[in-house]
Design a protein around this motif. Structure first.
Motif, PDB file in Angstrom:
ATOM      1  N   ASP A  65       0.977  -1.249  -0.182  1.00 42.38           N
ATOM      2  CA  ASP A  65       0.062  -0.018   0.100  1.00 42.38           C
ATOM      3  C   ASP A  65       0.892   1.259  -0.087  1.00 42.38           C
ATOM      4  OD1 ASP A  65      -2.322  -1.375   0.114  1.00 42.38           O
ATOM      5  OD2 ASP A  65      -2.349  -1.508   2.369  1.00 42.38           O
ATOM      6  N   VAL A  66       0.434   2.280  -0.689  1.00 44.41           N
ATOM      7  CA  VAL A  66       1.248   3.533  -0.954  1.00 44.41           C
ATOM      8  C   VAL A  66       0.387   4.661  -0.081  1.00 44.41           C
ATOM      9  CG1 VAL A  66       2.118   5.385  -2.505  1.00 44.41           C
ATOM     10  CG2 VAL A  66       2.294   2.744  -3.036  1.00 44.41           C
ATOM     11  N   GLY A  67       1.122   5.382   0.719  1.00 44.81           N
ATOM     12  CA  GLY A  67       0.394   6.423   1.486  1.00 44.81           C
ATOM     13  C   GLY A  67       0.947   7.819   0.998  1.00 44.81           C
ATOM     14  N   LEU A  68       0.115   9.025   1.089  1.00 46.35           N
ATOM     15  CA  LEU A  68       0.520  10.329   0.736  1.00 46.35           C
ATOM     16  C   LEU A  68       0.526  10.918   2.393  1.00 46.35           C
ATOM     17  CD1 LEU A  68       1.182  12.959  -0.853  1.00 46.35           C
ATOM     18  CD2 LEU A  68      -1.231  13.006  -1.191  1.00 46.35           C
ATOM     19  N   ALA A  69       1.721  11.668   2.908  1.00 47.78           N
ATOM     20  CA  ALA A  69       1.713  12.428   3.804  1.00 47.78           C
ATOM     21  C   ALA A  69       1.813  13.921   3.483  1.00 47.78           C
ATOM     22  CB  ALA A  69       2.913  11.986   4.783  1.00 47.78           C
ATOM     23  N   LEU A  70       0.569  14.602   3.645  1.00 40.78           N
ATOM     24  CA  LEU A  70       0.444  15.948   3.286  1.00 40.78           C
ATOM     25  C   LEU A  70       0.866  16.947   4.261  1.00 40.78           C
ATOM     26  CD1 LEU A  70      -2.617  16.424   1.136  1.00 40.78           C
ATOM     27  CD2 LEU A  70      -0.257  16.533   0.519  1.00 40.78           C
ATOM     28  N   GLY A  71       1.114  16.700   5.636  1.00 41.15           N
ATOM     29  CA  GLY A  71       1.383  17.361   6.668  1.00 41.15           C
ATOM     30  C   GLY A  71       0.139  18.230   7.147  1.00 41.15           C
ATOM     31  N   LYS A  72       0.163  19.263   7.820  1.00 44.01           N
ATOM     32  CA  LYS A  72      -1.025  20.070   8.399  1.00 44.01           C
ATOM     33  C   LYS A  72      -1.707  20.872   7.249  1.00 44.01           C
ATOM     34  CE  LYS A  72       0.948  22.264  11.992  1.00 44.01           C
ATOM     35  NZ  LYS A  72       1.196  23.154  12.832  1.00 44.01           N
ATOM     36  N   MET A  73      -2.928  20.802   7.270  1.00 45.02           N
ATOM     37  CA  MET A  73      -3.578  21.481   6.151  1.00 45.02           C
ATOM     38  C   MET A  73      -3.974  22.948   6.718  1.00 45.02           C
ATOM     39  SD  MET A  73      -2.906  19.612   3.776  1.00 45.02           S
ATOM     40  CE  MET A  73      -3.466  20.294   2.481  1.00 45.02           C
ATOM     41  N   LEU A  74      -3.522  24.020   6.425  1.00 45.78           N
ATOM     42  CA  LEU A  74      -3.711  25.295   7.115  1.00 45.78           C
ATOM     43  C   LEU A  74      -5.339  25.848   6.556  1.00 45.78           C
ATOM     44  CD1 LEU A  74      -0.246  26.797   7.495  1.00 45.78           C
ATOM     45  CD2 LEU A  74      -1.334  25.466   9.063  1.00 45.78           C
ATOM     46  N   THR A  75      -5.844  24.886   5.800  1.00 42.66           N
ATOM     47  CA  THR A  75      -7.025  25.437   5.532  1.00 42.66           C
ATOM     48  C   THR A  75      -7.936  24.488   4.774  1.00 42.66           C
ATOM     49  OG1 THR A  75      -8.226  27.239   3.929  1.00 42.66           O
ATOM     50  CG2 THR A  75      -6.267  26.016   2.954  1.00 42.66           C
ATOM     51  N   ALA A  76      -9.080  24.500   4.246  1.00 41.71           N
ATOM     52  CA  ALA A  76      -9.703  23.351   3.661  1.00 41.71           C
ATOM     53  C   ALA A  76      -8.915  23.078   2.291  1.00 41.71           C
ATOM     54  CB  ALA A  76     -11.227  23.897   3.481  1.00 41.71           C
ATOM     55  N   SER A  77      -8.964  21.894   2.083  1.00 37.84           N
ATOM     56  CA  SER A  77      -8.342  21.263   0.983  1.00 37.84           C
ATOM     57  C   SER A  77      -9.193  19.779   0.507  1.00 37.84           C
ATOM     58  CB  SER A  77      -6.818  20.898   1.189  1.00 37.84           C
ATOM     59  OG  SER A  77      -6.841  19.803   2.361  1.00 37.84           O
ATOM     60  N   LYS A  78      -8.888  19.749  -0.814  1.00 36.29           N
ATOM     61  CA  LYS A  78      -9.082  18.386  -1.540  1.00 36.29           C
ATOM     62  C   LYS A  78      -7.924  18.002  -2.308  1.00 36.29           C
ATOM     63  CE  LYS A  78     -13.074  18.777  -3.618  1.00 36.29           C
ATOM     64  NZ  LYS A  78     -14.419  19.007  -4.430  1.00 36.29           N
ATOM     65  N   VAL A  79      -7.989  16.605  -2.110  1.00 40.90           N
ATOM     66  CA  VAL A  79      -6.719  15.957  -2.889  1.00 40.90           C
ATOM     67  C   VAL A  79      -7.326  14.869  -4.127  1.00 40.90           C
ATOM     68  CG1 VAL A  79      -4.651  14.424  -2.766  1.00 40.90           C
ATOM     69  CG2 VAL A  79      -5.493  15.670  -0.903  1.00 40.90           C
ATOM     70  N   ILE A  80      -6.435  15.365  -5.091  1.00 44.36           N
ATOM     71  CA  ILE A  80      -7.050  14.504  -6.550  1.00 44.36           C
ATOM     72  C   ILE A  80      -5.800  13.913  -7.047  1.00 44.36           C
ATOM     73  CG2 ILE A  80      -7.864  14.783  -8.834  1.00 44.36           C
ATOM     74  CD1 ILE A  80      -9.613  17.290  -7.755  1.00 44.36           C
ATOM     75  N   LEU A  81      -5.938  12.442  -7.315  1.00 42.50           N
ATOM     76  CA  LEU A  81      -4.975  11.641  -7.753  1.00 42.50           C
ATOM     77  C   LEU A  81      -5.502  11.139  -9.260  1.00 42.50           C
ATOM     78  CD1 LEU A  81      -2.208  10.369  -7.691  1.00 42.50           C
ATOM     79  CD2 LEU A  81      -3.206   8.434  -6.407  1.00 42.50           C
ATOM     80  N   ASN A  82      -4.683  11.573 -10.242  1.00 40.53           N
ATOM     81  CA  ASN A  82      -4.722  11.167 -11.809  1.00 40.53           C
ATOM     82  C   ASN A  82      -6.441  11.325 -11.996  1.00 40.53           C
ATOM     83  OD1 ASN A  82      -2.254  10.332 -12.240  1.00 40.53           O
ATOM     84  ND2 ASN A  82      -2.634   8.339 -11.046  1.00 40.53           N
ATOM     85  N   GLY A  83      -6.974  12.433 -11.505  1.00 43.96           N
ATOM     86  CA  GLY A  83      -8.382  13.035 -11.944  1.00 43.96           C
ATOM     87  C   GLY A  83      -9.279  12.205 -10.951  1.00 43.96           C
ATOM     88  N   LYS A  84      -9.007  11.505  -9.857  1.00 42.10           N
ATOM     89  CA  LYS A  84      -9.861  10.920  -8.912  1.00 42.10           C
ATOM     90  C   LYS A  84      -9.735  11.624  -7.652  1.00 42.10           C
ATOM     91  CE  LYS A  84     -11.814   7.835 -12.024  1.00 42.10           C
ATOM     92  NZ  LYS A  84     -13.236   7.786 -12.106  1.00 42.10           N
ATOM     93  N   GLU A  85     -10.767  12.022  -7.171  1.00 38.83           N
ATOM     94  CA  GLU A  85     -10.684  12.358  -5.470  1.00 38.83           C
ATOM     95  C   GLU A  85     -10.386  11.269  -4.542  1.00 38.83           C
ATOM     96  OE1 GLU A  85     -13.265  14.616  -2.103  1.00 38.83           O
ATOM     97  OE2 GLU A  85     -13.981  14.930  -4.182  1.00 38.83           O
ATOM     98  N   VAL A  86      -9.236  11.637  -3.849  1.00 42.83           N
ATOM     99  CA  VAL A  86      -8.862  10.378  -2.918  1.00 42.83           C
ATOM    100  C   VAL A  86      -8.804  10.846  -1.418  1.00 42.83           C
ATOM    101  CG1 VAL A  86      -7.311   9.391  -4.822  1.00 42.83           C
ATOM    102  CG2 VAL A  86      -6.312  11.159  -3.273  1.00 42.83           C
TER     103      VAL A  86
END
Length: 690
Positions: free
Chosen positions: A85-106
């Motif tokens: 399994d692969v994970g993404l560590a983004l850190g602290k999000m200082l505001t509202a956010s949405k993450v999209i991978l290859n066109g799909k919301e993840v």
């Protein structure tokens, strides 16, 4: 005290080391893929490259510092990660956010408008679905951010195994979120505990201030751990969330922190200071609540700090004032606040000099360490008081007996010393009286003296000068001060005045008084007391004429034998210089002599200011006018003793039960015939027998 400070220092160092170690960019196996090549777009179509630096401060790229921004990057999955399994560590999000991978919301964090809300202090960890990942070709990652005043990503995002990203984000979430939640709840419990202490010890206001400082600080920490509560984000508008918890509560914490510091040092807060501090508090709260938007809140944070700084000025003045008094509590106070002071300088060094924006603000943790330090300090103070109470309860009876015995011995010693002092005073009174004339039987004069010391020994001095059986002069003087010291000066001055009077008979009275002044200065030495007084001389050739000089004393009173004439003061010529007192080295003096011819039945009254300055219960002084009234009211046939008694009777009826605070002496001299020569053989025989 030292043990608690050492323990706090160790905890702070451990926490600081843990935070720094957690900021490492690479895992032990070095398999993390850090996402460095980012670009951004404000419309979702055209992208502009971003420099390789932290992704905070995105508001600087948006007009008006408000709107959406899309961050874009690409990465490839190495062969080491293709089997797990692969994970993404983004850190602290200082505001509202949405993450999209290859066109799909993840994944997402926070809430987008219209109810925009930041994602909190928890670190974002996203499991990248294997079906969305591309192997051996670039994967496109987009992060859509809602920015309002401030926003971005507080860490370097990276891709790694899901196990690694989970371990990393859990550790960082513990430091930034869960640890603050632990501190927050511990401060709530501490605040409640010290409120209970205050209920038991209401005079110790620092318990109440410390409790309220902890309770409000716990509220201030809520934004740091709100993400730990499911569905709590977005309940209220984000701007009101910041205005209340990051603004209003911060101002209140500054107020109670200042109150705690002042009460801890035992500094009393006057009415003016109390009103000023409350005005600053209310002004800060009103200003915060009137902030119109989230953007305005972030761009005007400095003014909010001004209100907190104004409160702290009252702390600094109290610390400075008490340090000048060598108050030991100042050291304890500064030691307690040392963690937050130290971390403040650490933040300035890391943020402004090293430009390490990804390192967390140490001041938040320093404030928590300060709260823990004062838990130890205040608890130790409370325990000390509690132990003293327990000791007194257990040993109260013995303590009372010991104190009673000590008080008894002390009272016996005081009584012994008081008895000795009374005996010494009686001896001093006897010695002083023996120096003063007691026989007032002078040929041609009816004389009476009313001598009334207010404390045993008197500072008033009177004397009569007799030569060859004839009264040649008299004087009344008043030594400054009261008690033993002024009484001793009277005895020193008496001989000096007597010898000066005899040696200056050929001189005028004003010259004679200057000689008296020099002699008094000489015999008095370094003693500070001075004298005022009147000195009279009766000429041998003209015994019905008196000449006198007044050196700062109340003016003598003359009453004619003629019933139609009123009593009046004997005053010097106002056109001639007349000033000064006796016994002051270096003081220039100038005296003026006054002559008065007396006839049979005429009366002279000399007195000290103790009688004229005596006051009744209403604060009214006896005054000089009443001195004239007494002499006018009494019959001309009254003897000198009757005149003196009339004065003291009038004074007693005037002041009532109020005690007299100064010595009172009155001399009354009444001329019995115009010549001091014997009128008949009986008087000659009486003189011979004397």
């Amino acid at each position: 005290m030292r043990k608690s400070l050492r323990l706090t220092s160790y905890l702070f160092l451990i926490l600081f080391s843990l935070i720094l170690s957690s900021c490492a960019r690479f895992s032990a196996n070095g398999s993390r893929i850090f996402l460095r090549q980012w670009s951004y777009s404000l419309d979702g179509r055209s992208y502009t490259d971003l420099p390789d630096k932290p992704l905070g401060g995105m508001e600087k790229l948006i007009p008006g510092k408000k709107g959406f921004i899309t961050l874009h990057t690409e990465f490839e999955i190495p062969w080491q990660m293709q089997s797990g399994d692969v994970g993404l560590a983004l850190g602290k999000m200082l505001t509202a956010s949405k993450v999209i991978l290859n066109g799909k919301e993840v994944g997402f964090s926070g809430v987008f408008p219209p109810k925009a809300f930041a994602g909190g202090q928890a670190y974002t960890n996203i499991l990248l679905p294997s079906q969305n990942l591309k192997i051996n070709e670039p994967n496109i990652l987009e992060v859509i951010l809602w920015v309002e005043g401030a926003g971005g990503i507080s860490d370097k995002p990276f891709v790694s195994s899901y196990e690694d990203t989970t371990r990393y984000t859990n550790r960082m979430t513990f430091i930034y979120s869960k640890l603050n939640m632990i501190f927050s709840w511990s401060m709530i419990l501490t605040g409640i505990a010290y409120l209970l202490f205050y209920v038991q010890q209401r005079k110790d206001k620092h318990y109440r201030h410390y409790a309220l400082m902890n309770l409000w600080t716990s509220l201030f920490l809520v934004p740091f751990w709100i993400s730990e509560i499911p569905n709590a984000i977005g309940i209220v508008p984000f701007v009101w969330w910041n205005k209340i918890l990051n603004g209003t509560v911060a101002v209140i914490v500054g107020y109670y922190a200042t109150s705690f510091m002042r009460s801890f040092l035992g500094v009393e807060t006057g009415k003016k200071i109390s009103i000023a501090r409350k005005i600053i508090l209310v002004a800060g709260i009103i200003y915060t609540l009137l902030i119109p938007s989230q953007t305005f809140f972030h761009t005007h944070m400095l003014l909010l700090m001004v209100f907190i700084g104004l409160q702290l000025i009252f702390s600094f003045t109290a610390i400075y004032g008490e340090s000048k008094k060598h108050n030991r509590e100042v050291i304890k106070l500064l030691a307690g606040f040392s963690p937050v002071i130290l971390t403040l300088f650490v933040d300035l060094f890391l943020k402004m000099i090293l430009k390490l924006s990804m390192v967390p603000y140490m001041t938040v943790f320093g404030w928590q360490m300060t709260a823990i330090t004062f838990i130890a300090i205040v608890t130790k103070r409370y325990a000390k008081i509690r132990n003293e109470f327990e000791y007194l309860n257990e040993n109260l009876e013995k303590e009372v007996e010991d104190r009673t015995e000590k008080l008894t011995l002390a009272n016996e010693e005081l009584e012994r010393r008081q008895a000795q002092a009374d005996r010494d005073m009686e001896l001093a009174v006897y010695v002083q009286k023996s120096f003063y004339p007691q026989n007032f039987d002078f040929l041609g004069w009816d004389v009476a003296v009313s001598f009334n010391p207010c404390s045993g020994v008197s500072g008033d001095l009177y004397d009569f000068y007799v030569l060859e059986g004839m009264l040649r002069g008299f004087g009344l003087f008043d030594v400054s001060g009261h008690g033993i010291s002024s009484g001793l000066v009277t005895m020193l001055a008496k001989n000096a005045i007597f010898h000066s009077f005899l040696s200056t008979l050929p001189l005028t009275m004003n010259e004679a008084m200057k000689v008296v002044n020099k002699q008094v200065i000489q015999v008095k030495g370094e003693i500070e007391n001075y004298l005022t007084g009147c000195l009279f001389r009766i000429e041998k050739e003209t015994p019905n004429v008196v000449e006198f000089v007044n050196a700062g004393a109340p003016h003598p009173i003359y009453k004619s034998h003629n019933k139609k004439k009123k009593a009046d003061f004997l005053l010097p010529d106002p056109s001639k210089p007349h000033y000064g007192m006796l016994g002051v080295p270096g003081l220039e003096v100038e005296f003026q002599s006054v002559k008065k011819k007396l006839k049979k039945g005429d009366t002279l009254v000399l007195y000290t200011d103790g009688i004229t300055e005596s006051e009744n219960a209403e604060g009214e002084a006896f005054g000089k006018e009443r001195m004239l009234e007494v002499l006018d009211e009494i019959p001309n046939s009254a003897t000198a003793q009757e005149v003196a008694d009339a004065y003291m009777s009038k004074l007693k009826s005037f002041i009532g039960d109020k005690p007299v605070n100064d010595d009172i002496t009155i001399l009354v001299l009444k001329k019995t015939n115009e010549s001091s020569e014997p009128d008949d053989l009986d008087e000659i025989g009486e003189l011979e027998s004397i």
